[in-house]
Design an enzyme around this catalytic site. Structure first.
Site, PDB file in Angstrom:
ATOM      1  N   ASP A 178      -3.252   1.320   7.700  1.00  0.00           N
ATOM      2  CA  ASP A 178      -2.109   2.147   7.312  1.00  0.00           C
ATOM      3  C   ASP A 178      -0.879   1.874   8.165  1.00  0.00           C
ATOM      4  OD1 ASP A 178      -3.607   3.396   5.346  1.00  0.00           O
ATOM      5  OD2 ASP A 178      -4.313   4.944   6.717  1.00  0.00           O
ATOM      6  N   SER A 194       4.655   6.983   2.392  1.00  0.00           N
ATOM      7  CA  SER A 194       5.257   5.697   2.769  1.00  0.00           C
ATOM      8  C   SER A 194       4.674   4.555   1.944  1.00  0.00           C
ATOM      9  CB  SER A 194       4.946   5.377   4.242  1.00  0.00           C
ATOM     10  OG  SER A 194       5.266   6.458   5.092  1.00  0.00           O
ATOM     11  N   ASN A 243       0.859  -1.188   0.000  1.00  0.00           N
ATOM     12  CA  ASN A 243       0.000   0.000   0.000  1.00  0.00           C
ATOM     13  C   ASN A 243       0.889   1.229   0.000  1.00  0.00           C
ATOM     14  OD1 ASN A 243      -2.428   1.528   0.244  1.00  0.00           O
ATOM     15  ND2 ASN A 243      -2.043   1.773   2.446  1.00  0.00           N
ATOM     16  N   HIS A 285       0.741   5.216   1.393  1.00  0.00           N
ATOM     17  CA  HIS A 285      -0.040   6.089   2.274  1.00  0.00           C
ATOM     18  C   HIS A 285       0.648   7.449   2.356  1.00  0.00           C
ATOM     19  CE1 HIS A 285      -2.639   7.321   5.532  1.00  0.00           C
ATOM     20  NE2 HIS A 285      -1.552   7.824   6.106  1.00  0.00           N
TER      21      HIS A 285
HETATM   22  C1  GRF Z   1      -2.615   8.594  -3.019  1.00  0.00           C
HETATM   23  O1  GRF Z   1      -2.421   9.813  -2.358  1.00  0.00           O
HETATM   24  C2  GRF Z   1      -2.185   7.441  -2.141  1.00  0.00           C
HETATM   25  O2  GRF Z   1      -1.132   7.768  -1.298  1.00  0.00           O
HETATM   26  C3  GRF Z   1      -3.427   7.159  -1.356  1.00  0.00           C
HETATM   27  O3  GRF Z   1      -4.481   7.363  -2.274  1.00  0.00           O
HETATM   28  C4  GRF Z   1      -4.079   8.302  -3.261  1.00  0.00           C
HETATM   29  C5  GRF Z   1      -4.326   7.681  -4.601  1.00  0.00           C
HETATM   30  O4  GRF Z   1      -4.087   8.569  -5.651  1.00  0.00           O
HETATM   31  N1  GRF Z   1      -3.389   5.829  -0.797  1.00  0.00           N
HETATM   32  P1  GRF Z   1      -4.227   8.084  -7.148  1.00  0.00           P
HETATM   33  O5  GRF Z   1      -5.632   7.528  -7.327  1.00  0.00           O
HETATM   34  O6  GRF Z   1      -3.182   7.061  -7.415  1.00  0.00           O
HETATM   35  O7  GRF Z   1      -4.030   9.326  -7.962  1.00  0.00           O
END
Ligand code: GRF
Length: 226
Positions: free
Chosen positions: A149, A140, A111, A113
């Protein structure tokens, strides 16, 4: 002989700019992976368009069609496993995952985050970092475990917060960093440099105690610092 591409499945709920970064990194041969499918829990999102444009199979599995989280997660796992990925990538997948689902993919699900974990888990991280008066922010990549998370860190990117930054400007600056470190992490996994062993993340045969940091265009990695 070059090794075969790492089969991955990407889960999204929205814009999919990280998905795009992964597609682009594969296109420029910086990432030796093949996206077997993009699965969204929402229909009509931009990420699905991006996948279709790149000729990647897409599936929509709407959580609203299921009676419980467990039932949805079970169907999702069935769908993912049909594509036989070696790694599952959560890229803006806005769902809390059930314990069984996480256990099933332990050590093979990443993931991203938007905070310097363990600080600022949850939503609205950019505004919360500003409200807390922090001078730095970041993002991260981590293996997914059963705490929201959290889970062993793989890499972080760090930025300095400027006085004129807003939640929107931070979101944009953080996204730029995400698009570097997410494909990088997946490539490490594809190369066998990154793996999961003894409930820990390992990089280059060492457990990651202090994660590598991407900062000012440089990768800082001191595996022996504890
Ligand atoms: C990103 O900010 C990621 O860190 C979070 O969700 C957002 C996804 O953005 N988990 P995208 O859809 O890839 O533009």
């Amino acid at each position: 002989m070059p090794s075969s591409p790492l089969p991955i499945v990407v889960l999204i709920s929205g814009s999919g700019s990280n998905l795009q970064a992964i597609i682009d990194a594969i296109g420029t041969l910086q990432l030796n992976a093949e996206i077997k499918a993009v699965i969204s829990n929402k229909a009509g999102v931009k990420g699905l368009e991006r996948a279709e444009k790149a000729g990647i199979p897409t599936r929509v599995l709407q959580h609203t069609d299921f009676d419980s989280r467990e039932a949805f997660d079970q169907a999702l796992a069935g769908l993912i496993d049909d594509f036989n990925p070696r790694l599952v990538i959560l890229a803006g997948f806005m769902r809390i995952l059930s314990e069984d689902f996480v256990t099933h993919y332990m050590g093979r699900m990443l993931n991203i985050h938007p905070s310097l974990l363990p600080d600022f888990t949850g939503l609205n991280t950019h505004q919360r970092v500003l409200d807390a008066g922090r001078s730095q922010h970041g993002v991260s990549v981590h293996f997914v475990t059963n705490e929201l998370d959290s889970g062993p860190l793989v890499i972080q990117a760090v930025i300095d917060i400027n006085p004129e930054d807003t939640a929107d400007s931070l979101a944009e600056r953080i996204h730029q960093q995400e698009h570097i470190i997410y494909p990088t992490s997946i490539q490490w996994f594809a190369e066998g440099r990154l793996c999961w062993k003894d409930n820990q993340a390992w990089l280059d045969d060492k457990p990651i105690r202090v994660p590598p940091r991407w900062q000012n265009g440089q990768l800082i990695y001191k595996p022996d610092v504890t």
